[in-house]
Design an enzyme around this catalytic site. Structure first.
Site, PDB file in Angstrom:
ATOM      1  N   HIS A  73      28.699  22.794  37.875  1.00  0.00           N
ATOM      2  CA  HIS A  73      30.106  23.152  37.751  1.00  0.00           C
ATOM      3  C   HIS A  73      30.254  24.596  37.264  1.00  0.00           C
ATOM      4  O   HIS A  73      29.913  24.915  36.130  1.00  0.00           O
ATOM      5  CB  HIS A  73      30.742  22.176  36.748  1.00  0.00           C
ATOM      6  CG  HIS A  73      32.190  22.400  36.495  1.00  0.00           C
ATOM      7  ND1 HIS A  73      32.669  22.844  35.285  1.00  0.00           N
ATOM      8  CD2 HIS A  73      33.274  22.210  37.295  1.00  0.00           C
ATOM      9  CE1 HIS A  73      33.978  22.919  35.338  1.00  0.00           C
ATOM     10  NE2 HIS A  73      34.373  22.540  36.545  1.00  0.00           N
ATOM     11  N   GLU A 115      28.752  25.254  42.352  1.00  0.00           N
ATOM     12  CA  GLU A 115      30.178  25.149  42.630  1.00  0.00           C
ATOM     13  C   GLU A 115      30.907  26.442  42.288  1.00  0.00           C
ATOM     14  O   GLU A 115      31.198  26.704  41.122  1.00  0.00           O
ATOM     15  CB  GLU A 115      30.811  24.019  41.801  1.00  0.00           C
ATOM     16  CG  GLU A 115      32.239  23.711  42.243  1.00  0.00           C
ATOM     17  CD  GLU A 115      33.256  23.704  41.124  1.00  0.00           C
ATOM     18  OE1 GLU A 115      32.925  24.045  39.973  1.00  0.00           O
ATOM     19  OE2 GLU A 115      34.422  23.381  41.412  1.00  0.00           O
ATOM     20  N   ASP A 138      34.412  28.338  42.277  1.00  0.00           N
ATOM     21  CA  ASP A 138      35.860  28.296  42.500  1.00  0.00           C
ATOM     22  C   ASP A 138      36.227  29.638  43.123  1.00  0.00           C
ATOM     23  O   ASP A 138      35.790  30.683  42.635  1.00  0.00           O
ATOM     24  CB  ASP A 138      36.602  28.140  41.172  1.00  0.00           C
ATOM     25  CG  ASP A 138      36.377  26.775  40.533  1.00  0.00           C
ATOM     26  OD1 ASP A 138      36.364  25.770  41.254  1.00  0.00           O
ATOM     27  OD2 ASP A 138      36.213  26.732  39.292  1.00  0.00           O
ATOM     28  N   HIS A 184      37.884  30.968  38.185  1.00  0.00           N
ATOM     29  CA  HIS A 184      38.514  29.642  38.148  1.00  0.00           C
ATOM     30  C   HIS A 184      40.015  29.680  38.369  1.00  0.00           C
ATOM     31  O   HIS A 184      40.614  28.693  38.789  1.00  0.00           O
ATOM     32  CB  HIS A 184      38.213  28.965  36.804  1.00  0.00           C
ATOM     33  CG  HIS A 184      38.844  27.608  36.666  1.00  0.00           C
ATOM     34  ND1 HIS A 184      40.005  27.394  35.945  1.00  0.00           N
ATOM     35  CD2 HIS A 184      38.507  26.407  37.186  1.00  0.00           C
ATOM     36  CE1 HIS A 184      40.326  26.116  36.014  1.00  0.00           C
ATOM     37  NE2 HIS A 184      39.444  25.484  36.755  1.00  0.00           N
TER      38      HIS A 184
HETATM   39  O1  G3P Z   1      36.234  21.086  41.363  1.00  0.00           O
HETATM   40  C1  G3P Z   1      35.941  20.006  40.535  1.00  0.00           C
HETATM   41  C2  G3P Z   1      36.413  20.424  39.249  1.00  0.00           C
HETATM   42  O2  G3P Z   1      35.799  21.650  39.038  1.00  0.00           O
HETATM   43  C3  G3P Z   1      37.901  20.612  39.247  1.00  0.00           C
HETATM   44  O3  G3P Z   1      38.241  21.151  38.107  1.00  0.00           O
HETATM   45  O4  G3P Z   1      39.471  22.895  37.079  1.00  0.00           O
HETATM   46  O5  G3P Z   1      37.025  22.882  36.815  1.00  0.00           O
HETATM   47  O6  G3P Z   1      38.031  23.519  38.980  1.00  0.00           O
HETATM   48  P1  G3P Z   1      38.173  22.690  37.751  1.00  0.00           P
HETATM   49 CA    CA Z   2      36.336  23.545  40.568  1.00  0.00          CA
END
Ligand code: G3P
Ligand code: CA
Length: 373
Positions: A34, A61, A63, A76
């Site tokens: 994450h 991951e 964003d 993010h």
């Molecule tokens: O994308 C899964 C999770 O990361 C969603 O929450 O706010 O951390 O992008 P966020």
């Molecule tokens: Ca995310």
């Protein structure tokens, strides 16, 4: 398009390596780093992604948000003051402003007001310094990476470790960015198609909270898509359209069937799988995992983090919020409930928990075999 030749389960193609096997045997759930290994490095930096891969993550991951000149970079949220040193940069002081983002007033510096060249003069900072003081030492060391740089890193590290490492980008705030003339779906798909052309079979998922964004993506690509589902509230595009459905409606049997027409998985807030305990009741698991599987959807759960601050009370150790608690036990809880993947800030914890989960599964199979024979 690598998914076209693979077995399908439900209306959308299942990516390879898929986390559930078409024979019904459960494959290993995937570990999704994450924002990178963000427990150990400032989030969304090449250093965080590189470390995540070294720690065994199956996917990293990013964003994604766009710069003023339309380049996709990893942050993010549109506001970049919380995770970069922009607030300390006198030359950008005049860019500080207030905007409405998804109906919420936000004051700060916004990625869409910076060209890539300007953004490249900034450096990442730890988002949670009070919880992760050890990461403050990395403040000012790492740039904000572009999606293309992340894809190059992933290809390079896949070759280095001799295993396919996946990328799991999220299209952030698609309605907001479209409203300022920076729609992201086309550029995201173009970059990912270039990536999969260079590395056929590369595992990829694309995620969003907004169903309309995912439907647009579904029209542009056969890459597997993931409908994100928050614990509360509603997708912004539904709100804007006057659609009264919220996230809770998306995970009803009807909602899940609708998702399965454009996505292959749901990415759910962990509270939707195991609600937090209250004074009146313990946190008993819901049936959302089984319901999603019945609709042909994989289930990836977010976000698991090792620190007490993010753990349920019974798994905390010591008194400090930043102290690491019994996070492996939380990971095991979700793996035992049959989720197909976990988003984690600590990929090493998830990899170890998965190994323990796998070992127990093997022991059960051995015992069952011995009983039958
Ligand atoms: O994308 C899964 C999770 O990361 C969603 O929450 O706010 O951390 O992008 P966020
Ligand atoms: Ca995310």
């Amino acid at each position: 398009m690598y998914t076209d030749t693979l077995p399908r389960r439900g209306p959308r193609a299942i990516p390879y390596p898929c986390s559930r096997c078409v024979t019904g045997l459960t494959r290993d759930p995937v570990v999704i780093a994450h924002r990178g290994a963000s427990g150990y490095r400032p989030e969304h930096t090449l250093a965080a992604y590189r470390l995540a891969i070294a720690l065994g993550a199956d996917y990293v991951e990013p964003d994604l948000v766009p710069t003023r000149d339309g380049v996709l970079v990893a942050r993010h949220e549109p506001e970049i003051g919380a995770t970069t040193d922009v607030a300390r940069r006198a030359e950008f002081a005049h860019r500080r402003t207030a905007k409405l983002v998804d109906g919420r007033a936000v004051t700060g510096w916004f990625v869409e007001d910076f060209t890539l060249g300007e953004l490249r003069t900034l450096y990442a900072r730890e988002r949670l310094p009070w919880l992760r003081p050890g990461n403050r030492g990395y403040d000012g060391q790492f740039a904000v990476p572009t999606l293309d740089e992340i894809l190059v890193l992933v290809r390079h590290e896949s070759r280095r470790y001799g295993r396919p490492v996946g990328v799991y980008p999220e299209v952030k705030n698609p309605s907001y960015f479209a409203s300022v003339g920076l729609a992201m779906e086309g550029p995201v798909v173009a970059a990912l198609h270039r990536h999969t052309a260079l590395q056929p079979g590369a595992p990829v998922y694309v995620q969003s909270f907004e169903p309309s964004c995912l439907r647009r993506l579904a029209g542009l690509t056969s890459l597997p898509l993931v409908q994100l589902v928050g614990a509360v509230g509603a997708p912004r595009d539904l709100v804007v359209a006057g659609d009264r459905r919220g996230y809770s409606d998306l995970v009803t049997p009807l909602g899940l069937r609708e998702i399965s027409t454009y996505a292959g998985a749901i990415g759910v807030h962990k509270d939707l799988v195991v609600p937090p305990p209250t004074v009146e009741r313990v946190g008993r698991p819901t049936t959302v995992v089984d319901r999603a599987h019945s609709a042909g959807l994989l289930v990836h759960v977010w976000t698991l983090r090792d620190e007490n601050h993010f753990l349920p009370p019974e798994l905390r150790m010591g008194t400090k919020p930043g102290q690491r608690g019994r996070a492996a036990a939380e990971h095991r809880r979700f793996l035992d409930l049959g989720v197909d993947g976990v988003f984690t800030d600590f990929p090493d914890t998830a990899v170890a928990a998965r190994a323990a989960h796998r070992a127990v599964g093997r022991r059960r199979l051995t015992i069952a075999g011995a009983v039958r024979s």
